[in-house]
Write a protein that holds these residues in place. Structure first.
Motif, PDB file in Angstrom:
ATOM      1  N   ARG A 104       0.842  -1.415  -0.024  1.00 23.95           N
ATOM      2  CA  ARG A 104      -0.111  -0.079   0.025  1.00 23.95           C
ATOM      3  C   ARG A 104       0.950   1.125   0.197  1.00 23.95           C
ATOM      4  NH1 ARG A 104      -1.108   2.847   4.458  1.00 23.95           N
ATOM      5  NH2 ARG A 104      -2.741   3.917   4.188  1.00 23.95           N
ATOM      6  N   PHE A 105       0.803   1.939  -1.012  1.00 22.89           N
ATOM      7  CA  PHE A 105       1.481   3.427  -1.089  1.00 22.89           C
ATOM      8  C   PHE A 105       0.380   4.277  -0.880  1.00 22.89           C
ATOM      9  CE2 PHE A 105       3.858   0.371  -3.919  1.00 22.89           C
ATOM     10  CZ  PHE A 105       4.971   0.730  -3.576  1.00 22.89           C
ATOM     11  N   LEU A 106       1.046   5.485  -0.203  1.00 22.87           N
ATOM     12  CA  LEU A 106       0.011   6.730   0.495  1.00 22.87           C
ATOM     13  C   LEU A 106       0.691   7.751   0.087  1.00 22.87           C
ATOM     14  CD1 LEU A 106      -2.712   7.473   1.858  1.00 22.87           C
ATOM     15  CD2 LEU A 106      -1.329   7.482   3.708  1.00 22.87           C
ATOM     16  N   PHE A 107       0.016   8.679  -0.646  1.00 20.48           N
ATOM     17  CA  PHE A 107       0.383  10.073  -0.574  1.00 20.48           C
ATOM     18  C   PHE A 107      -0.525  10.791   0.382  1.00 20.48           C
ATOM     19  CE2 PHE A 107       1.211   8.865  -5.247  1.00 20.48           C
ATOM     20  CZ  PHE A 107       2.332   9.238  -5.140  1.00 20.48           C
ATOM     21  N   LYS A 108       0.192  11.508   1.512  1.00 18.38           N
ATOM     22  CA  LYS A 108      -0.866  12.066   2.308  1.00 18.38           C
ATOM     23  C   LYS A 108      -1.425  13.236   1.929  1.00 18.38           C
ATOM     24  CE  LYS A 108       1.260   9.895   6.224  1.00 18.38           C
ATOM     25  NZ  LYS A 108       1.817  10.215   7.553  1.00 18.38           N
ATOM     26  N   LYS A 109      -2.529  13.803   2.185  1.00 15.83           N
ATOM     27  CA  LYS A 109      -3.054  15.257   1.774  1.00 15.83           C
ATOM     28  C   LYS A 109      -2.124  16.260   1.718  1.00 15.83           C
ATOM     29  CE  LYS A 109      -5.297  16.449   5.984  1.00 15.83           C
ATOM     30  NZ  LYS A 109      -6.197  17.144   6.736  1.00 15.83           N
ATOM     31  N   ASN A 110      -2.329  16.815   0.634  1.00 18.73           N
ATOM     32  CA  ASN A 110      -1.527  18.191   0.304  1.00 18.73           C
ATOM     33  C   ASN A 110       0.073  17.916   0.348  1.00 18.73           C
ATOM     34  OD1 ASN A 110      -3.650  19.862   0.341  1.00 18.73           O
ATOM     35  ND2 ASN A 110      -3.802  19.696   2.475  1.00 18.73           N
ATOM     36  N   THR A 111       0.591  16.648   0.043  1.00 17.67           N
ATOM     37  CA  THR A 111       2.033  16.500   0.137  1.00 17.67           C
ATOM     38  C   THR A 111       2.765  16.353  -1.344  1.00 17.67           C
ATOM     39  OG1 THR A 111       1.860  14.031   0.134  1.00 17.67           O
ATOM     40  CG2 THR A 111       2.313  15.105   2.408  1.00 17.67           C
ATOM     41  N   ILE A 112       1.710  16.227  -2.242  1.00 15.44           N
ATOM     42  CA  ILE A 112       1.915  16.314  -3.645  1.00 15.44           C
ATOM     43  C   ILE A 112       2.028  17.675  -4.116  1.00 15.44           C
ATOM     44  CG2 ILE A 112       1.227  15.698  -6.015  1.00 15.44           C
ATOM     45  CD1 ILE A 112      -0.134  13.202  -4.858  1.00 15.44           C
ATOM     46  N   SER A 113       3.348  18.441  -4.218  1.00 17.53           N
ATOM     47  CA  SER A 113       3.385  19.759  -4.599  1.00 17.53           C
ATOM     48  C   SER A 113       4.839  19.838  -5.299  1.00 17.53           C
ATOM     49  CB  SER A 113       3.266  20.619  -3.328  1.00 17.53           C
ATOM     50  OG  SER A 113       4.385  20.425  -2.526  1.00 17.53           O
ATOM     51  N   GLU A 124      13.340  10.372 -14.518  1.00 17.62           N
ATOM     52  CA  GLU A 124      14.527  11.291 -14.866  1.00 17.62           C
ATOM     53  C   GLU A 124      13.650  12.673 -14.956  1.00 17.62           C
ATOM     54  OE1 GLU A 124      17.692  11.271 -14.942  1.00 17.62           O
ATOM     55  OE2 GLU A 124      17.463   9.078 -14.473  1.00 17.62           O
ATOM     56  N   GLN A 125      12.642  12.801 -14.268  1.00 18.38           N
ATOM     57  CA  GLN A 125      11.796  14.101 -13.935  1.00 18.38           C
ATOM     58  C   GLN A 125      11.748  14.197 -12.225  1.00 18.38           C
ATOM     59  OE1 GLN A 125       8.526  14.921 -16.568  1.00 18.38           O
ATOM     60  NE2 GLN A 125       8.871  13.071 -17.353  1.00 18.38           N
ATOM     61  N   LYS A 126      11.354  15.506 -12.162  1.00 19.09           N
ATOM     62  CA  LYS A 126      11.189  15.697 -10.790  1.00 19.09           C
ATOM     63  C   LYS A 126       9.706  15.109 -10.396  1.00 19.09           C
ATOM     64  CE  LYS A 126      14.238  19.067  -9.241  1.00 19.09           C
ATOM     65  NZ  LYS A 126      14.492  20.609  -8.514  1.00 19.09           N
ATOM     66  N   GLY A 127       9.344  14.678  -9.107  1.00 20.70           N
ATOM     67  CA  GLY A 127       8.226  14.173  -8.786  1.00 20.70           C
ATOM     68  C   GLY A 127       8.286  13.842  -7.206  1.00 20.70           C
ATOM     69  N   VAL A 128       7.154  13.296  -6.818  1.00 22.59           N
ATOM     70  CA  VAL A 128       6.893  13.091  -5.209  1.00 22.59           C
ATOM     71  C   VAL A 128       6.820  11.513  -5.202  1.00 22.59           C
ATOM     72  CG1 VAL A 128       5.492  13.479  -3.353  1.00 22.59           C
ATOM     73  CG2 VAL A 128       5.886  15.188  -4.849  1.00 22.59           C
ATOM     74  N   TYR A 129       7.495  10.931  -4.254  1.00 21.61           N
ATOM     75  CA  TYR A 129       7.268   9.546  -3.732  1.00 21.61           C
ATOM     76  C   TYR A 129       6.055   9.397  -2.977  1.00 21.61           C
ATOM     77  CZ  TYR A 129      11.956   8.257  -5.599  1.00 21.61           C
ATOM     78  OH  TYR A 129      13.152   8.117  -6.388  1.00 21.61           O
ATOM     79  N   ALA A 130       5.265   8.248  -3.122  1.00 19.84           N
ATOM     80  CA  ALA A 130       4.304   7.844  -2.185  1.00 19.84           C
ATOM     81  C   ALA A 130       5.014   7.048  -1.139  1.00 19.84           C
ATOM     82  CB  ALA A 130       3.229   6.883  -2.858  1.00 19.84           C
ATOM     83  N   LEU A 131       4.625   7.143   0.289  1.00 21.90           N
ATOM     84  CA  LEU A 131       5.354   6.370   1.210  1.00 21.90           C
ATOM     85  C   LEU A 131       4.658   5.104   1.464  1.00 21.90           C
ATOM     86  CD1 LEU A 131       5.109   9.315   3.787  1.00 21.90           C
ATOM     87  CD2 LEU A 131       6.827   8.790   2.355  1.00 21.90           C
TER      88      LEU A 131
END
Length: 131
Positions: A104-113, A124-131
């Protein structure tokens, strides 16, 4: 009995959100990807996604991706701007090394920015990892 069950641990497989340009819409949007950083492919990849925050919930989406080759990535779905204020969960199941893996991977609210973005290997791009 339970001690005899071996649950394999997911390693080198990630879910990321990438902020990228959409040439059809002429705007930037957040797209989610499954990244296989393993040296072997993963097969029968299934992703179940949903968003939630308290009583507010999204529809459950199911994605059959199939094979994700070694050191590669596949798109899961686009995240609308409204969904970034919710917790976004991605339940990934795949088959590799004669075993079934799940996490189970989770992006907590408001962490995708953009301020939380880091360089994602393979993509090879900037992004956000899910926990």
């Amino acid at each position: 009995m339970k001690k005899d069950i071996k649950i394999p641990i997911v390693k080198d497989v990630y879910v990321t959100a990438i902020f990228e340009w959409n040439t059809e819409q002429l705007s930037k949007e957040w797209n989610t990807y499954i990244v296989n950083n393993r040296t072997t492919p993963i097969d029968m990849v299934i992703v179940v996604s949903k968003g939630y925050e308290g009583e507010q919930k999204t529809s459950i989406m199911r994605h059959a991706i199939g094979i994700v080759e070694a050191k590669s990535f596949e798109k899961i779905e686009m995240l609308q701007e409204d969904l970034l204020a919710l917790n976004n969960e991605f339940f990934v199941t795949y088959y590799a090394d004669s075993a079934l893996y799940e996490k189970r991977f989770l992006f907590k609210k408001n962490t995708i920015s953009e301020t939380n973005a880091v360089l994602i290997p393979i993509v090879e791009q900037k992004g956000v990892y899910a926990l």
